[in-house]
Design a protein around this motif. Structure first.
Motif, mmCIF file in Angstrom:
data_model
loop_
_atom_site.group_PDB
_atom_site.id
_atom_site.type_symbol
_atom_site.label_atom_id
_atom_site.label_comp_id
_atom_site.label_asym_id
_atom_site.label_seq_id
_atom_site.Cartn_x
_atom_site.Cartn_y
_atom_site.Cartn_z
ATOM 1 N N ASP A 18 49.047 16.135 -34.435
ATOM 2 C CA ASP A 18 49.328 17.550 -34.203
ATOM 3 C C ASP A 18 49.758 17.729 -32.761
ATOM 4 O OD1 ASP A 18 48.096 18.795 -36.785
ATOM 5 O OD2 ASP A 18 46.685 17.303 -36.066
ATOM 6 N N ARG A 19 50.681 18.646 -32.564
ATOM 7 C CA ARG A 19 51.087 18.971 -31.201
ATOM 8 C C ARG A 19 49.925 19.664 -30.502
ATOM 9 N NH1 ARG A 19 56.231 20.907 -30.098
ATOM 10 N NH2 ARG A 19 55.541 23.062 -30.161
ATOM 11 N N THR A 20 49.718 19.297 -29.234
ATOM 12 C CA THR A 20 48.596 19.914 -28.515
ATOM 13 C C THR A 20 49.084 21.190 -27.818
ATOM 14 O OG1 THR A 20 49.087 18.469 -26.667
ATOM 15 C CG2 THR A 20 47.377 17.740 -28.170
ATOM 16 N N THR A 21 49.402 22.168 -28.654
ATOM 17 C CA THR A 21 49.900 23.444 -28.119
ATOM 18 C C THR A 21 48.905 24.576 -28.352
ATOM 19 O OG1 THR A 21 51.096 23.660 -30.204
ATOM 20 C CG2 THR A 21 52.379 22.953 -28.301
ATOM 21 N N GLY A 22 47.674 24.257 -28.690
ATOM 22 C CA GLY A 22 46.670 25.302 -28.920
ATOM 23 C C GLY A 22 45.735 24.870 -30.027
ATOM 24 N N LYS A 23 44.856 25.786 -30.395
ATOM 25 C CA LYS A 23 43.849 25.462 -31.415
ATOM 26 C C LYS A 23 44.472 25.269 -32.791
ATOM 27 C CE LYS A 23 40.647 28.580 -29.151
ATOM 28 N NZ LYS A 23 40.084 29.931 -29.231
ATOM 29 N N LEU A 24 43.865 24.444 -33.597
ATOM 30 C CA LEU A 24 44.366 24.273 -34.970
ATOM 31 C C LEU A 24 43.930 25.460 -35.831
ATOM 32 C CD1 LEU A 24 43.891 20.449 -35.621
ATOM 33 C CD2 LEU A 24 45.812 21.667 -34.606
ATOM 34 N N HIS A 25 44.663 25.641 -36.922
ATOM 35 C CA HIS A 25 44.420 26.802 -37.781
ATOM 36 C C HIS A 25 44.317 26.383 -39.245
ATOM 37 C CE1 HIS A 25 48.712 26.447 -38.636
ATOM 38 N NE2 HIS A 25 48.993 26.612 -37.346
ATOM 39 N N LEU A 26 44.118 27.365 -40.101
ATOM 40 C CA LEU A 26 43.934 27.063 -41.529
ATOM 41 C C LEU A 26 45.169 26.408 -42.157
ATOM 42 C CD1 LEU A 26 42.086 30.086 -43.203
ATOM 43 C CD2 LEU A 26 41.349 27.688 -43.170
ATOM 44 N N GLY A 27 46.348 26.687 -41.610
ATOM 45 C CA GLY A 27 47.577 26.044 -42.107
ATOM 46 C C GLY A 27 47.500 24.543 -41.912
ATOM 47 N N HIS A 28 46.983 24.112 -40.766
ATOM 48 C CA HIS A 28 46.809 22.675 -40.528
ATOM 49 C C HIS A 28 45.806 22.097 -41.518
ATOM 50 C CE1 HIS A 28 48.114 23.921 -36.386
ATOM 51 N NE2 HIS A 28 48.959 22.953 -36.657
ATOM 52 N N TYR A 29 44.770 22.873 -41.790
ATOM 53 C CA TYR A 29 43.742 22.384 -42.716
ATOM 54 C C TYR A 29 44.359 22.140 -44.100
ATOM 55 C CZ TYR A 29 39.623 21.941 -45.517
ATOM 56 O OH TYR A 29 38.711 21.439 -46.401
ATOM 57 N N VAL A 30 45.068 23.137 -44.580
ATOM 58 C CA VAL A 30 45.644 23.073 -45.927
ATOM 59 C C VAL A 30 46.770 22.040 -46.009
ATOM 60 C CG1 VAL A 30 47.114 24.451 -47.474
ATOM 61 C CG2 VAL A 30 45.033 25.445 -46.523
#
Ligand code: ATP
Ligand code: MG
Length: 335
Positions: A18-30
């Motif tokens: 993942d790009r380290t441009t901020g916190k991960l979100h539910l889209g990344h989870y799914v």
């Protein structure tokens, strides 16, 4: 090529990041994390904190990238990525990836990058007219990330399909030009989650995301504000679930109940508030264990650093091995 979770029998090496441009979100989870959790039980797995790729759009904000490296690592541990099974590493600390990128860039044409649909879409989304060299070339750098570890499988969202195709082409070209030392990767495509504003995918940069560290109150408030069918004003108006972001969330987070929701929405028998309440509960079932694990890890920054240092050392040694073979294949291994 795309792969289905159930059809894997071969020995896979998994790489994703993942790009380290901020916190991960539910889209990344799914889209990706959920598949990684399953894959790490069976296969050698590398997970990359893509800080160099983050620079392609955020070169003017290096402080954000540095902060995000540890933040994303904490997100990984919180969702259940197990450092005993998955090698978590920092991209910029593997110079062999940069070396391999330079070599690949010699035989990738600019027009093939310009025609990459994801690059085109992202450039438009970001309002880029004159493309930065690094941004245009990021699929080449991504091919280096994957091939440095001889990865066979990349669990990622659908936006990554053109990049994996590009990586496969690069591998074929390299193997045919020099010697067959690199491996063609397949993609394992995860589901796509739309953003709260409807339409575009949930994304860190678009401000339409539920981050994985959101509190129950924040989740509930964000879902309450999520875009629904614009034609539906009163509870009894017949709805169009296929035009409703929240219905998309039902399909992903509580698929077993989604047909009922579809029917009741179309009949005007369920209101948006009740429908949103049900999906919030289903999202909470995913978020609650993530929150609990985060509580444990967030007070252990030294442990996170140790995980990153050990993972990066292991990844570096694998990439160094591949780079040696690449030099050998090209006959540029001088002494
Ligand atoms: P940025 O806005 O900085 O590009 P992003 O939210 O798009 O961030 P990335 O780091 O570019 O996230 O994506 C990492 C991985 O997560 C990729 O495999 C991507 O396909 C997947 N992914 C990101 N957003 C979604 C989404 N909304 N639905 C499904 N998969 C997603
Ligand atoms: Mg992205």
């Amino acid at each position: 090529m795309t792969t289905q979770m159930t059809t894997q029998t071969k020995r896979e090496i998994v790489l994703t990041g993942d790009r380290t441009t901020g916190k991960l979100h539910l889209g990344h989870y799914v889209g990706s994390l959920k598949n990684r959790l399953q894959l790490q039980r069976q296969y050698e797995t590398y997970i990359m904190l893509a800080d160099v790729q983050a620079l392609t759009t955020h070169f003017h904000r290096p402080e954000l990238l540095a902060e995000s490296v540890r933040q994303v690592a904490l997100d990984y541990l919180s969702v259940g990525i197990d450092p005993e099974r998955s090698t978590i590493f920092v991209q910029s600390m593997i110079p062999e990836i940069a070396e391999l990128t330079v070599i690949f860039s010699m035989f990738v044409t600019v027009s093939s990058l310009r025609h990459n649909p994801t690059v085109k879409h992202e450039a438009k989304e970001r309002g880029y007219e004159d493309l930065y060299y690094g941004f245009l070339g990021y699929p080449v750098s991504q091919a280096a990330d994957i091939t440095a570890f001889k990865a066979t499988l990349v669990p990622a969202g659908e936006d990554q399909i053109p990049h994996i195709e590009q990586a496969r082409k690069i591998v074929r070209r390299f193997n045919e030009l020099y010697a067959p030392v690199l491996v063609e990767p397949d993609i394992l495509v995860g589901e796509r989650l739309d953003g709260l504003d409807g339409g575009s995918k949930m994304s860190k940069s678009l401000g339409n995301a539920i981050t994985l560290d959101a509190s129950p109150e924040e989740v509930s408030m964000q879902i309450r504000k999520a875009k629904t069918d614009p034609a539906r004003i009163h509870k009894t108006d017949p709805g169009h679930p296929d035009r409703c972001t929240v219905f998309g969330y039902h399909c992903i987070f509580r698929p077993e109940g989604s047909e009922d929701i579809r029917e009741n929405c179309q009949k005007g028998a369920i209101g948006c508030a009740a429908c949103k309440g049900m999906v919030t509960d289903a999202i909470e079932d995913v978020m609650q264990p993530i929150r609990e694990r985060r509580e444990t890890y967030k007070h252990r920054p030294r442990y996170i650093d140790e995980v990153l240092m050990a993972g990066t050392a292991k990844a570096r040694s694998a990439a160094r091995q591949t780079m040696g073979e690449v030099r050998e294949a090209m006959g540029i291994h001088y002494f």
